[in-house]
Design a protein around this motif. Structure first.
Motif, PDB file in Angstrom:
ATOM      1  N   ASN A 260       0.858  -0.975  -0.046  1.00 30.41           N
ATOM      2  CA  ASN A 260       0.061  -0.113   0.034  1.00 30.41           C
ATOM      3  C   ASN A 260       0.758   1.311  -0.075  1.00 30.41           C
ATOM      4  O   ASN A 260       1.676   1.412   1.061  1.00 30.41           O
ATOM      5  N   HIS A 261       0.737   2.015  -1.108  1.00 29.94           N
ATOM      6  CA  HIS A 261       1.642   3.407  -0.965  1.00 29.94           C
ATOM      7  C   HIS A 261       0.585   4.444  -1.083  1.00 29.94           C
ATOM      8  O   HIS A 261      -0.419   4.493  -1.784  1.00 29.94           O
ATOM      9  N   ILE A 262       1.038   5.381  -0.082  1.00 29.50           N
ATOM     10  CA  ILE A 262       0.285   6.462   0.218  1.00 29.50           C
ATOM     11  C   ILE A 262       0.816   7.812  -0.050  1.00 29.50           C
ATOM     12  O   ILE A 262       2.096   8.123   0.594  1.00 29.50           O
ATOM     13  N   THR A 263       0.361   8.818  -0.979  1.00 25.33           N
ATOM     14  CA  THR A 263       0.769   9.895  -1.215  1.00 25.33           C
ATOM     15  C   THR A 263       0.262  10.934  -0.488  1.00 25.33           C
ATOM     16  O   THR A 263      -1.076  10.911  -0.289  1.00 25.33           O
ATOM     17  N   ASN A 264       1.084  11.784   0.251  1.00 23.39           N
ATOM     18  CA  ASN A 264       0.654  13.012   1.241  1.00 23.39           C
ATOM     19  C   ASN A 264       0.000  12.337   2.397  1.00 23.39           C
ATOM     20  O   ASN A 264      -1.058  12.937   2.871  1.00 23.39           O
ATOM     21  N   TYR A 265       0.767  11.261   2.917  1.00 19.76           N
ATOM     22  CA  TYR A 265       0.267  10.641   4.276  1.00 19.76           C
ATOM     23  C   TYR A 265       0.362  11.946   5.318  1.00 19.76           C
ATOM     24  O   TYR A 265       1.130  12.565   5.515  1.00 19.76           O
ATOM     25  N   ILE A 266      -0.780  12.134   5.916  1.00 15.42           N
ATOM     26  CA  ILE A 266      -0.899  12.996   7.151  1.00 15.42           C
ATOM     27  C   ILE A 266      -0.714  12.340   8.389  1.00 15.42           C
ATOM     28  O   ILE A 266      -1.061  11.401   8.911  1.00 15.42           O
ATOM     29  N   PHE A 267       0.199  12.933   9.097  1.00 15.08           N
ATOM     30  CA  PHE A 267       0.481  12.430  10.529  1.00 15.08           C
ATOM     31  C   PHE A 267       0.950  13.682  11.418  1.00 15.08           C
ATOM     32  O   PHE A 267       1.221  14.745  11.065  1.00 15.08           O
ATOM     33  N   ILE A 268       0.829  13.264  12.872  1.00 14.42           N
ATOM     34  CA  ILE A 268       1.265  14.485  13.636  1.00 14.42           C
ATOM     35  C   ILE A 268       2.234  14.199  14.256  1.00 14.42           C
ATOM     36  O   ILE A 268       2.887  12.815  14.457  1.00 14.42           O
ATOM     37  N   SER A 269       3.194  15.316  14.391  1.00 16.52           N
ATOM     38  CA  SER A 269       4.447  15.110  14.855  1.00 16.52           C
ATOM     39  C   SER A 269       4.975  16.166  15.979  1.00 16.52           C
ATOM     40  O   SER A 269       4.383  17.413  15.918  1.00 16.52           O
ATOM     41  N   PRO A 270       5.719  15.887  17.211  1.00 16.77           N
ATOM     42  CA  PRO A 270       5.969  16.712  17.979  1.00 16.77           C
ATOM     43  C   PRO A 270       7.040  17.953  17.361  1.00 16.77           C
ATOM     44  O   PRO A 270       7.894  17.693  16.615  1.00 16.77           O
ATOM     45  N   THR A 271       6.764  19.067  17.838  1.00 17.68           N
ATOM     46  CA  THR A 271       7.897  20.217  17.434  1.00 17.68           C
ATOM     47  C   THR A 271       8.757  20.451  18.387  1.00 17.68           C
ATOM     48  O   THR A 271       9.739  21.315  17.803  1.00 17.68           O
ATOM     49  N   GLY A 272       8.710  20.004  19.514  1.00 18.15           N
ATOM     50  CA  GLY A 272       9.666  20.449  20.460  1.00 18.15           C
ATOM     51  C   GLY A 272       9.342  21.565  21.582  1.00 18.15           C
ATOM     52  O   GLY A 272       9.871  21.673  22.486  1.00 18.15           O
ATOM     53  N   ALA A 273       8.305  22.230  21.031  1.00 20.25           N
ATOM     54  CA  ALA A 273       7.797  23.321  21.803  1.00 20.25           C
ATOM     55  C   ALA A 273       6.874  22.920  22.921  1.00 20.25           C
ATOM     56  O   ALA A 273       6.335  21.853  22.871  1.00 20.25           O
ATOM     57  N   VAL A 274       6.528  23.867  23.789  1.00 23.48           N
ATOM     58  CA  VAL A 274       5.685  23.405  24.953  1.00 23.48           C
ATOM     59  C   VAL A 274       4.751  24.592  25.134  1.00 23.48           C
ATOM     60  O   VAL A 274       5.181  25.905  25.339  1.00 23.48           O
ATOM     61  N   LEU A 275       3.409  24.499  24.968  1.00 27.28           N
ATOM     62  CA  LEU A 275       2.579  25.444  25.346  1.00 27.28           C
ATOM     63  C   LEU A 275       1.513  25.043  26.339  1.00 27.28           C
ATOM     64  O   LEU A 275       0.985  23.886  26.348  1.00 27.28           O
TER      65      LEU A 275
END
Length: 734
Positions: free
Chosen positions: A559-574
């Motif tokens: 299964n090949h997915i173009t433009n797979y959406i995922f969530i990723s940490p930025t390293g910042a804290v709010l």
């Protein structure tokens, strides 16, 4: 809705004079009449059973070409295609005694064929099979199917994962309509009760041709329980007890089918206390109370059938967090979810001489509250969804069957709580498709193409630069997709399938607009309004060997997915929360499932099953995808026997399931250790005078193993999964 119902009654009245009938006798090879043989008409899902003389009568069979399936445990299954345009049709069967796996009827694919005829491999499990195999919840039962897992939050929330894809990438259908209940959230469950569900069908792989956006990873299709046989009524009571959660589940059902009309009513109450882990500690606020009501009204004759269903589900569900002081017993503590889910569906079928029309209409109202205290509703969203699905089955030309159809959805989301997770929004979908199926000799090929368009509009909320600010968007997403499948019967015992398909998923509201703390995930999430469609292409290969005493299958996919959406940490804290943002990258998933079923002669009462499943998911840059389940080996030893004349259809089983460690993790996941679980079960049917009732006793995690599943959302807090639990089930039929 009132006008629609009146219109339906007018249609019913206009066809009420018509009544085609199918009759016949079913005997064994020595000419002995066979009783309780099921006779099933695929086209309108009607059925009957033979009497003591082997005679059956099915009234109100559809006009045109129909498929008749007959089956009785211990005998071969037969399928016959006939033309039913005449008033009365006679069809007799002779069945040979034979140990044979039931060839299930599949309704989730285009042409509603039995499994051996279907171009696409579809997994099928009945609710009864799930319960007898020890499932403590609906989602746990579904997750027992090879290639299917669940993202769990305690014992009461489970989200389906099909071959490593979850959330909005897996579409759920119930009562023939797509289920919409803010499924983007990891802590948002199915919103369905197992009560009143007959079976589930699982399509593993892109099904956008049939269902549009959000079916990029596959489909769970829940079939509601059937109405009673014609001119009969039935009452049913189910009761389960759970030792670990000191839980109880009670279901009562009544159904009747006088003449052409059909009626069904089912109510369910489920209460579970906090679950206990192997060291004896209870995980505070994993308790829940669920109430469920299902109602059905149907009518059928030879020209027309209609099926109206309503399902109300209320779930009061605790959310486990640190420093919650235990109090009470069953009532959920704060924070908690209070969810009302209403599903209304209307399915109509019009039968003509050589064609038919199916029209499915649905309305879903999801009222979701997340409460921090008695008078503090942190989150309150009302999601209203109306959808339709219209299909015209063209007259069969030679060996070619063709369907043209259109589907659409209108959806609104409104916020009423103190916090906003996603903004007020309107979503409109519409799609058009055509698909054909061609059969010759022992081969079949199916192909189709589809166009979809989705419009998403939101309103501005809050002040720019602040938490909870949502800029207005007006985004459009569109996609063309195709599917091509080929099935061939290589020998009398070997079936091979090859499927190629594309699929797509438009970004959901959370991915496009998030700007704030997602309490259920304990992180600050930032959306991206510039996200593009996810577009995938999957190749799927299936090989099956089926003989009287040995079955083997192997499935492989890429299964090949173009433009797979995922969530990723930025390293910042709010606001004391880690900040995550939504990104896109190309991704690939590959793997498969393989298994055997061996029941040796002359030990036909013995069944040995083993399966192995694996999936790997990677981004184009080599990073692993999140929420990929660990590899698993599942083993099941089952025996079937009869203790006495009053205690029959007995069985017992032992399951030994091994889950490998999972070291292929994404940037915000941690590795998971391997573990082995042992489950035991026993059951049968007890006859008392004129009534019978089923009983089963299951022991899950009998060794009280301490483990943490990789897809458990409580894993980050170091909270183990449930310890040993004993389930006692009783099913009474009157």
């Amino acid at each position: 809705m009132k006008n629609l119902f009146l219109y339906m009654l007018l249609i019913v009245a206009s066809f009420s004079y018509a009544q085609n009938t199918l009759t016949g006798t079913i005997t064994s090879t020595n000419n002995t009449p066979l009783q309780n043989v099921a006779v099933h008409i695929i086209e309108n899902n009607s059925y009957a059973e033979t009497d003591s003389n082997g005679l059956y009568i099915v009234t109100n069979i559809p006009k045109g070409n129909i498929t008749v399936v007959v089956y009785l445990y211990g005998y071969e299954q037969k399928t016959e295609k006939i033309n039913s345009n005449q008033k009365e049709v006679t069809l007799n069967f002779t069945l040979q005694e034979k140990e044979q796996h039931l060839d299930e009827i599949v309704v989730s694919t285009s042409f509603n064929k039995i499994q051996s005829q279907n171009v696409m491999k579809v997994e099928h499990q009945t609710l009864k099979q799930m319960q007898e195999n020890g499932a403590s919840s609906l989602m746990e039962g579904v997750a027992s199917i090879a290639g299917v897992n669940q993202v769990s939050t305690g014992a009461s929330i489970g989200k389906p994962v099909i071959r490593g894809l979850s959330s909005n990438r897996v579409l759920v259908y119930a009562q023939g309509v797509r289920l919409e209940n803010q499924q983007f959230g990891e802590e948002h469950g199915l919103g369905l009760s197992a009560s009143g569900i007959e079976s589930v069908e699982v399509i593993k792989g892109p099904a956008s041709l049939l269902y549009g956006s959000d079916a990029i990873g596959g489909v769970l299709y829940f079939n509601p329980e059937k109405f009673a046989k014609n001119n009969t009524f039935a009452t049913n009571v189910n009761q389960q007890f759970y030792s670990n959660t000191q839980g109880t589940n009670t279901s009562f059902g009544f159904k009747a089918s006088p003449n052409n009309w059909k009626l069904l009513l089912r109510a369910n109450y489920n209460s579970q206390a906090d679950y206990k882990i192997p060291n004896g500690e209870r995980i505070v606020n994993t308790r829940s109370i669920e109430k469920d009501l299902k109602y059905g009204l149907g009518f059928a004759n030879s020209h027309f059938s209609t099926d109206f269903r309503y399902n109300y589900n209320n779930l009061d569900l605790g959310l486990p967090e640190e420093e919650i002081e235990a109090s009470g017993f069953r009532n959920p503590l704060f924070p908690k979810q209070d969810i009302d889910n209403h599903i209304l569906s209307l399915t109509n079928k019009f039968f003509f001489k050589n064609s038919k029309i199916e029209a499915d209409l649905g309305y879903i109202f999801n009222n979701r509250k997340e409460l921090e205290a008695v008078d503090e509703i942190a989150l309150h969203m009302k999601l209203k969804t109306a959808n339709y699905n219209l299909k015209y089955y063209l007259p069969k030309w030679k060996s070619i069957e063709t369907i043209i159809g259109t589907q659409g959805m209108h959806q609104t989301n409104e916020n009423f709580g103190e916090e906003l997770l996603i903004p007020n929004a309107t979503v409109n979908d519409y799609g058009f498709f055509v698909t054909s199926n061609y059969e010759w000799n022992k081969n079949a090929i199916q192909a189709g193409i589809r166009y979809d368009r989705r419009n998403i509009t939101t309103s501005t909320h809050g002040e720019e630069g602040e938490e909870g600010y949502f800029a207005a968007i007006n985004n459009h997403f569109q996609s063309f997709n195709f599917a091509l499948g080929y099935k061939t019967t290589l020998t009398d015992k070997i079936i091979s399938r090859i499927n190629l398909a594309s699929g797509f998923r438009a970004p959901n509201l959370a991915e496009l607009t998030s700007n704030g703390v997602h309490e259920g995930s304990n992180r600050y999430e930032i959306g991206n309004s510039n996200l593009k469609n996810e577009q995938n292409f999957q190749a799927d290969v299936n090989l099956e060997y089926n003989s009287e005493h040995f079955e083997f299958f192997v499935n492989g996919f890429y299964n090949h997915i173009t433009n797979y959406i995922f969530i990723s940490p930025t390293g910042a804290v709010l606001d004391d929360n880690d900040v995550f943002e939504y990104l896109q990258n190309n991704a690939t998933l590959f793997g498969g499932e393989t298994g055997i079923h061996f029941h040796p002669h002359p030990l036909d009462w013995l069944h040995l099953r083993t399966s192995f499943e694996t999936v790997t998911g990677k981004q184009e840059n080599g990073n692993f995808l999140p929420l990929i389940p660990a590899n698993q080996i599942k083993n099941n030893i089952r025996t079937e026997f009869q203790i006495s004349d009053w205690f029959t259809k007995n069985y017992c089983f032992a399951q030994i399931n091994y889950t490998f460690n999972q070291n292929n993790v994404s940037a915000f996941e941690t590795s998971s250790l391997d573990y082995t679980l042992v489950n035991l079960g026993f059951g049968g049917t007890i006859k008392t005078n004129k009534n019978t009732f089923g009983i089963y006793l299951n022991a899950n995690n009998i060794l009280d193993k301490t483990y943490i599943a990789h897809l458990s959302r409580l894993k980050n807090d170091g909270i183990p999964n449930m310890g040993r639990t004993i389930i006692l089930g009783l099913n009474f039929d009157f």
